[in-house]
Design a protein around this motif. Structure first.
Motif, PDB file in Angstrom:
ATOM      1  N   VAL A   8      -5.200   0.383   7.791  1.00  0.00           N
ATOM      2  CA  VAL A   8      -3.865  -0.218   7.776  1.00  0.00           C
ATOM      3  C   VAL A   8      -3.242   0.075   6.417  1.00  0.00           C
ATOM      4  CG1 VAL A   8      -2.513  -2.327   8.006  1.00  0.00           C
ATOM      5  CG2 VAL A   8      -4.632  -2.049   9.325  1.00  0.00           C
ATOM      6  N   THR A   9      -2.102   0.774   6.426  1.00  0.00           N
ATOM      7  CA  THR A   9      -1.392   1.085   5.184  1.00  0.00           C
ATOM      8  C   THR A   9      -0.102   0.289   5.118  1.00  0.00           C
ATOM      9  OG1 THR A   9      -2.270   3.338   5.176  1.00  0.00           O
ATOM     10  CG2 THR A   9      -0.352   2.911   3.796  1.00  0.00           C
ATOM     11  N   LEU A  27       4.273  -1.006   8.426  1.00  0.00           N
ATOM     12  CA  LEU A  27       2.817  -0.939   8.429  1.00  0.00           C
ATOM     13  C   LEU A  27       2.396   0.244   9.280  1.00  0.00           C
ATOM     14  CD1 LEU A  27       2.313  -4.713   9.276  1.00  0.00           C
ATOM     15  CD2 LEU A  27       2.007  -3.711   7.012  1.00  0.00           C
ATOM     16  N   TYR A  28       1.463   1.033   8.770  1.00  0.00           N
ATOM     17  CA  TYR A  28       0.961   2.172   9.529  1.00  0.00           C
ATOM     18  C   TYR A  28      -0.496   1.943   9.878  1.00  0.00           C
ATOM     19  CZ  TYR A  28      -0.612   6.891  10.700  1.00  0.00           C
ATOM     20  OH  TYR A  28      -1.160   7.979  11.342  1.00  0.00           O
ATOM     21  N   LEU A  29      -0.795   1.965  11.173  1.00  0.00           N
ATOM     22  CA  LEU A  29      -2.161   1.795  11.664  1.00  0.00           C
ATOM     23  C   LEU A  29      -2.687   3.153  12.092  1.00  0.00           C
ATOM     24  CD1 LEU A  29      -1.047  -1.098  11.692  1.00  0.00           C
ATOM     25  CD2 LEU A  29      -2.190  -1.462  13.879  1.00  0.00           C
ATOM     26  N   ASN A  30      -3.591   3.698  11.296  1.00  0.00           N
ATOM     27  CA  ASN A  30      -4.239   4.966  11.618  1.00  0.00           C
ATOM     28  C   ASN A  30      -5.548   4.621  12.319  1.00  0.00           C
ATOM     29  OD1 ASN A  30      -5.133   7.568  11.794  1.00  0.00           O
ATOM     30  ND2 ASN A  30      -5.490   7.836   9.605  1.00  0.00           N
ATOM     31  N   ALA A  31      -5.520   4.643  13.639  1.00  0.00           N
ATOM     32  CA  ALA A  31      -6.635   4.177  14.458  1.00  0.00           C
ATOM     33  C   ALA A  31      -7.234   5.341  15.242  1.00  0.00           C
ATOM     34  CB  ALA A  31      -6.154   3.096  15.423  1.00  0.00           C
ATOM     35  N   PRO A  32      -8.457   5.166  15.751  1.00  0.00           N
ATOM     36  CA  PRO A  32      -9.040   6.212  16.592  1.00  0.00           C
ATOM     37  C   PRO A  32      -8.115   6.560  17.764  1.00  0.00           C
ATOM     38  CG  PRO A  32     -10.690   4.556  16.042  1.00  0.00           C
ATOM     39  CD  PRO A  32      -9.372   4.021  15.562  1.00  0.00           C
ATOM     40  N   HIS A  33      -7.725   7.792  17.862  1.00  0.00           N
ATOM     41  CA  HIS A  33      -6.924   8.321  18.971  1.00  0.00           C
ATOM     42  C   HIS A  33      -5.483   7.830  18.979  1.00  0.00           C
ATOM     43  CE1 HIS A  33     -10.861   9.488  20.388  1.00  0.00           C
ATOM     44  NE2 HIS A  33     -11.229   8.233  20.509  1.00  0.00           N
ATOM     45  N   LEU A  48       7.072   6.294   3.938  1.00  0.00           N
ATOM     46  CA  LEU A  48       6.187   7.130   4.749  1.00  0.00           C
ATOM     47  C   LEU A  48       5.967   8.484   4.077  1.00  0.00           C
ATOM     48  CD1 LEU A  48       7.663   6.371   8.287  1.00  0.00           C
ATOM     49  CD2 LEU A  48       5.384   5.726   7.481  1.00  0.00           C
ATOM     50  N   LYS A  49       7.028   9.034   3.525  1.00  0.00           N
ATOM     51  CA  LYS A  49       6.901  10.329   2.855  1.00  0.00           C
ATOM     52  C   LYS A  49       6.194  10.187   1.517  1.00  0.00           C
ATOM     53  CE  LYS A  49      10.492  12.734   5.280  1.00  0.00           C
ATOM     54  NZ  LYS A  49      11.456  13.846   5.234  1.00  0.00           N
ATOM     55  N   THR A  50       6.467   9.107   0.811  1.00  0.00           N
ATOM     56  CA  THR A  50       5.820   8.873  -0.477  1.00  0.00           C
ATOM     57  C   THR A  50       4.304   8.804  -0.326  1.00  0.00           C
ATOM     58  OG1 THR A  50       7.743   7.684  -1.348  1.00  0.00           O
ATOM     59  CG2 THR A  50       5.626   7.267  -2.423  1.00  0.00           C
ATOM     60  N   HIS A  51       3.845   8.165   0.758  1.00  0.00           N
ATOM     61  CA  HIS A  51       2.412   7.977   0.959  1.00  0.00           C
ATOM     62  C   HIS A  51       1.778   9.090   1.790  1.00  0.00           C
ATOM     63  CE1 HIS A  51       2.736   4.201  -1.059  1.00  0.00           C
ATOM     64  NE2 HIS A  51       3.574   3.721  -0.171  1.00  0.00           N
ATOM     65  N   GLY A  52       2.544  10.148   2.047  1.00  0.00           N
ATOM     66  CA  GLY A  52       1.987  11.323   2.698  1.00  0.00           C
ATOM     67  C   GLY A  52       1.590  11.127   4.140  1.00  0.00           C
ATOM     68  N   ALA A 239       0.095  -8.384  -0.463  1.00  0.00           N
ATOM     69  CA  ALA A 239       0.287  -6.957  -0.251  1.00  0.00           C
ATOM     70  C   ALA A 239       1.068  -6.330  -1.404  1.00  0.00           C
ATOM     71  CB  ALA A 239       1.042  -6.722   1.046  1.00  0.00           C
ATOM     72  N   GLU A 240       0.849  -5.050  -1.580  1.00  0.00           N
ATOM     73  CA  GLU A 240       1.657  -4.200  -2.440  1.00  0.00           C
ATOM     74  C   GLU A 240       1.943  -2.919  -1.670  1.00  0.00           C
ATOM     75  OE1 GLU A 240      -0.324  -3.478  -6.101  1.00  0.00           O
ATOM     76  OE2 GLU A 240      -0.317  -5.577  -6.738  1.00  0.00           O
ATOM     77  N   ASP A 241       3.051  -2.281  -1.953  1.00  0.00           N
ATOM     78  CA  ASP A 241       3.343  -1.001  -1.304  1.00  0.00           C
ATOM     79  C   ASP A 241       2.199  -0.034  -1.575  1.00  0.00           C
ATOM     80  OD1 ASP A 241       5.743  -2.128  -0.611  1.00  0.00           O
ATOM     81  OD2 ASP A 241       7.006  -0.739  -1.758  1.00  0.00           O
ATOM     82  N   GLY A 242       1.704   0.596  -0.522  1.00  0.00           N
ATOM     83  CA  GLY A 242       0.616   1.557  -0.660  1.00  0.00           C
ATOM     84  C   GLY A 242      -0.769   0.972  -0.473  1.00  0.00           C
ATOM     85  N   LEU A 243      -0.880  -0.339  -0.363  1.00  0.00           N
ATOM     86  CA  LEU A 243      -2.189  -0.955  -0.135  1.00  0.00           C
ATOM     87  C   LEU A 243      -2.793  -0.448   1.177  1.00  0.00           C
ATOM     88  CD1 LEU A 243      -4.371  -3.159  -0.758  1.00  0.00           C
ATOM     89  CD2 LEU A 243      -2.942  -4.738   0.568  1.00  0.00           C
ATOM     90  N   GLU A 244      -4.057  -0.087   1.123  1.00  0.00           N
ATOM     91  CA  GLU A 244      -4.775   0.348   2.328  1.00  0.00           C
ATOM     92  C   GLU A 244      -5.960  -0.584   2.600  1.00  0.00           C
ATOM     93  OE1 GLU A 244      -5.994   4.404   2.168  1.00  0.00           O
ATOM     94  OE2 GLU A 244      -3.958   5.194   2.371  1.00  0.00           O
ATOM     95  N   ILE A 245      -6.076  -1.002   3.845  1.00  0.00           N
ATOM     96  CA  ILE A 245      -7.189  -1.844   4.282  1.00  0.00           C
ATOM     97  C   ILE A 245      -7.931  -1.089   5.377  1.00  0.00           C
ATOM     98  CG2 ILE A 245      -7.869  -4.050   5.289  1.00  0.00           C
ATOM     99  CD1 ILE A 245      -6.651  -4.348   2.535  1.00  0.00           C
TER     100      ILE A 245
END
Length: 247
Positions: A8-9, A27-33, A48-52, A239-245
């Motif tokens: 979770v970003t 919030l971006y959820l990079n999940a399986p599939h 979104l662009k800043t965090h690639g 939270a802070e911008d860019g925090l990843e969990i």
């Protein structure tokens, strides 16, 4: 078989006024599939662009409610995807009227561009109390206590074997107990420290009900000036911008 993680970003974690130079909610959820975006406020596309984050990795956008700091960035995302001739489908899940509101935004910001006609977009509406199931995730939506005209909802998403809950914007409401129960991650709006403002959470209220929520981990977001001035008095993670969990 090894279980894949979900990351979770916090692309943006600010309030409507970008207090503390924080970007609007996203919030971006990079999940399986699957790659899910929860909200996309007016300044979030920059994040979104800043965090690639590759926009092509996003297959679903979920909107908690219709305020500009939560969905005002979607027209810019869709415009660029149309220009780049995106072919893969994109699903947008929202309260009722999502298709109409986004079409109106695009018409106001980029009249004559026909962005929606150039993309393969499926609009879906969640129904409170029901589960919206896709191939790799499930979404439940819960009405919360915010500006009624914005159709505010909290979200409970099951993806990659994990439960991620998001309060959306809301003052205290007992529905948060159901929303947060057994969540691997509960992301809770906490705009104020002790001021009682209609439609928004304050930390004093959250502390009072904290032991009823039943989450596994909670992160506070959407912090306003009061919260930022009192960070040394807050015992929960903020939270802070860019925090990843990683879950």
């Amino acid at each position: 078989m090894m279980m894949e993680n979900t990351t979770v970003t916090f692309v943006g974690c600010g309030d409507a006024f970008a207090t503390g130079k924080r970007l609007h909610t996203c919030l971006y959820l990079n999940a399986p599939h699957s790659g899910l975006l929860i909200d996309c406020g007016a300044t979030a596309y920059y994040g979104l662009k800043t965090h690639g984050i590759n926009i092509r990795d996003i297959d679903t956008i979920v909107i908690s409610h219709f305020h500009g700091d939560h969905y005002g960035g979607i027209p810019f995302l869709l415009l660029e995807e149309a220009v780049q001739q995106r072919q893969q489908p994109l699903t947008i899940v929202s309260p009722p009227t999502g298709h109409e509101r986004i079409a109106q935004l695009l018409d106001q910001l980029y009249p004559g561009s026909d962005v929606l006609g150039k993309l393969n977009i499926l609009f879906k509406t969640y129904i409170p109390g029901s589960t919206l199931a896709a191939d790799y995730f499930e979404i439940m939506a819960f009405p919360v206590a915010h500006a009624a005209e914005a159709l505010p909802h909290g979200l409970r998403i099951v993806v990659g074997g994990k439960v991620i809950s998001f309060s959306g914007d809301t003052e205290w409401t007992p529905i948060l107990i159901e929303l947060a129960r057994d969540a691997d991650l509960f992301i809770c709006e906490c705009n104020f420290f002790d001021s009682e403002v209609e439609g928004h959470m304050n930390y004093k209220a959250l502390q009072e009900y904290d032991d009823q929520l039943g989450y596994r981990h909670m992160i506070l977001t959407h912090l306003g000036p009061e919260m930022l001035l009192n960070l040394n008095r807050i015992t929960h993670q903020c939270a802070e911008d860019g925090l990843e969990i990683v879950l």
